[in-house]
Design an enzyme around this catalytic site. Structure first.
Site, PDB file in Angstrom:
ATOM      1  N   HIS A  77     -43.410   8.476 -72.339  1.00  0.00           N
ATOM      2  CA  HIS A  77     -44.206   7.799 -71.529  1.00  0.00           C
ATOM      3  C   HIS A  77     -45.115   9.298 -71.883  1.00  0.00           C
ATOM      4  O   HIS A  77     -44.697  10.293 -71.301  1.00  0.00           O
ATOM      5  CB  HIS A  77     -44.143   7.640 -70.639  1.00  0.00           C
ATOM      6  CG  HIS A  77     -43.393   6.386 -69.779  1.00  0.00           C
ATOM      7  ND1 HIS A  77     -41.775   6.537 -69.720  1.00  0.00           N
ATOM      8  CD2 HIS A  77     -43.542   5.431 -69.525  1.00  0.00           C
ATOM      9  CE1 HIS A  77     -41.569   5.441 -69.243  1.00  0.00           C
ATOM     10  NE2 HIS A  77     -42.139   4.350 -69.739  1.00  0.00           N
ATOM     11  N   ASP A  80     -44.374  11.701 -69.269  1.00  0.00           N
ATOM     12  CA  ASP A  80     -43.479  12.103 -68.755  1.00  0.00           C
ATOM     13  C   ASP A  80     -42.711  13.271 -68.711  1.00  0.00           C
ATOM     14  O   ASP A  80     -42.338  14.323 -68.793  1.00  0.00           O
ATOM     15  CB  ASP A  80     -42.002  11.361 -69.586  1.00  0.00           C
ATOM     16  CG  ASP A  80     -41.864   9.886 -69.520  1.00  0.00           C
ATOM     17  OD1 ASP A  80     -42.157   9.780 -67.966  1.00  0.00           O
ATOM     18  OD2 ASP A  80     -41.051   9.313 -70.239  1.00  0.00           O
TER      19      ASP A  80
END
Ligand code: GLC
Ligand code: MN
Ligand code: MN
Length: 412
Positions: A77, A80
């Site tokens: 992501h 992340d």
């Protein structure tokens, strides 16, 4: 029983996983299109109601360990790896450059990027909220993810619209929300076309991922089939760029047969990417490692995918359990999941070549050869012995799964 002091526990785990045998070399593992998500290995065991059980681990650590295991691809992501406030800034470029270096050092590639549109408070009313400010920000986020994807050499972008829904009825008008969500996907695709052209790269494959419930109470695109209808609805400006990233467990969560879901996606030409894991029907998104709950169904899923030439990407979207340590995450969770997948994949190849299954399947398709125009009773009578082969095929599949087709291994 002799207690095992903490300083001897890692050695014990390592010795026992080696004693399990059947593991593949990193070189063999790299031959499959398997990806390891940043969020999966970095997950600290902090699901709802739970405190973390593992210390944090950064992307350099995850990528290095994945590389050692022989996982060829990495997925992430945006948030992340990049703090929300750094998205789209110079700090982002700096981090992306560091990721590129870490991947090169580990002999890995980035295959997929995805936008987090569910965690931050800004998504409280979803990325397709009433306020144009939220929607403009969502457009920025998905376009920025496309940029990161091209920068890292990815070929896929995933969208999990898990916050596209509601808790209380009547506050949102579903058709309006879906149109706004389509506009966001359109923004990503149009931006992708421009960036790909500039960089001389192919456009990304944009993949929608469904989950029937969580985190909203009601979800507007709850299943892969709902997403197929959304893709074909006329709302997308580039439906040819958009397909599916089904997740095995997300389909079990609504009681579906994952293999039938995959079959429908294959027929629509929309199986782009596949999140592999396991779990239980009609329960929450527990994201258990592939094959730990439903190995027979998994074998059958892979038989279908092999029959249709789908070779990946297979994304290890699962959460090592809270009871596993960070040492366990990289010495047991990921290598063992990859090895179970490879074993099931190779078994699926064996199923496809099995002479018993071949002969049984051919016989079923040949049928009894009743004359055209025969009545229902005559057709049934003519076929009734052949149909026993359905159960025989089921038995043979379990034999292959258990290795019993090579001969009985248990003495009595
Ligand atoms: C979230 C979901 C996961 C999905 C991912 C991609 O982590 O839980 O299933 O694959 O987002 O956006
Ligand atoms: Mn997933
Ligand atoms: Mn899941």
């Amino acid at each position: 029983m002799t207690p095992v002091p903490v300083n001897q526990q890692q050695a014990l785990v390592s010795r026992l996983i080696a004693a399990c045998g059947g593991s593949y070399s990193p070189e063999t593992r790299r031959r499959y299109y398997i990806s390891g998500p940043q969020w999966a290995a970095a997950y600290q065991g902090q699901a709802l109601f739970h405190a973390p059980t593992r210390p944090a681990i950064d992307f350099e650590g995850v990528i290095r360990k994945y590389g050692e295991i022989g996982i060829g691809y990495w997925t992430t992501h945006d948030t992340d790896v990049i703090p929300t406030e750094a998205l789209g800034t110079d700090k982002q470029s700096e981090i992306v450059a560091r990721i590129g270096k870490a991947l090169a050092n580990a002999g890995m590639k980035c295959s997929m990027v995805t936008t987090e549109t569910f965690y931050h408070a800004v998504w409280a009313a979803s990325p397709a909220a009433e306020d144009a400010g939220v929607r403009g920000y969502a457009d920025f986020r998905v376009k920025n993810t496309v940029d990161i994807g091209h920068e890292l050499g990815a070929n896929f972008a995933v969208y999990w619209p898990g916050s596209l829904g509601y808790y209380v009825q009547g506050a949102v008008e579903e058709t309006e929300t879906l149109k706004w969500y389509a506009a966001c996907i359109n923004a990503a695709c149009e931006h992708d076309i421009a960036v790909a052209k500039r960089k001389g790269r192919a456009t990304l494959k944009h993949c929608l991922e469904a989950k029937p419930f969580e985190p909203q109470a009601e979800i507007l695109l709850p299943t892969s089939d709902a997403m197929l209808a959304f893709i074909a609805s006329g709302l997308l400006t580039h439906p040819e760029m958009v397909g599916l990233n089904p997740e095995y467990l997300h389909e079990l969560m609504w009681g579906a047969a994952p293999r039938a879901v995959l079959a429908r996606a294959l027929l629509a030409g929309k199986l782009f990417h596949f999140d592999i894991n396991d779990g239980y029907r009609l329960k929450h998104d527990v994201d258990i490692g592939v094959g730990l709950v439903n190995p027979l169904d998994w074998l059958n899923v892979l038989v279908l995918l092999r029959a249709h030439g789908f070779n990946g990407p297979f994304n290890l979207d699962y959460k090592p359990p809270r009871t596993t340590s960070n040492h366990g995450v990289f010495s047991v969770s990921f290598p063992a999941a990859v090895d179970r997948f490879i074993t099931l994949w190779e078994m699926a190849g064996e199923v496809r070549e099995d002479p018993v299954i071949h002969e049984a399947t051919d016989a079923l398709k040949a049928g009894a050869g009743v004359a055209p125009g025969a009545d229902a009773k005559a057709i049934h009578e003519a076929n009734k012995e052949l149909l026993t082969l359905h159960e025989l095929i089921g038995h043979r599949l379990v034999q292959i799964l258990l290795g019993v087709h090579r001969g009985r291994t248990f003495s009595i």
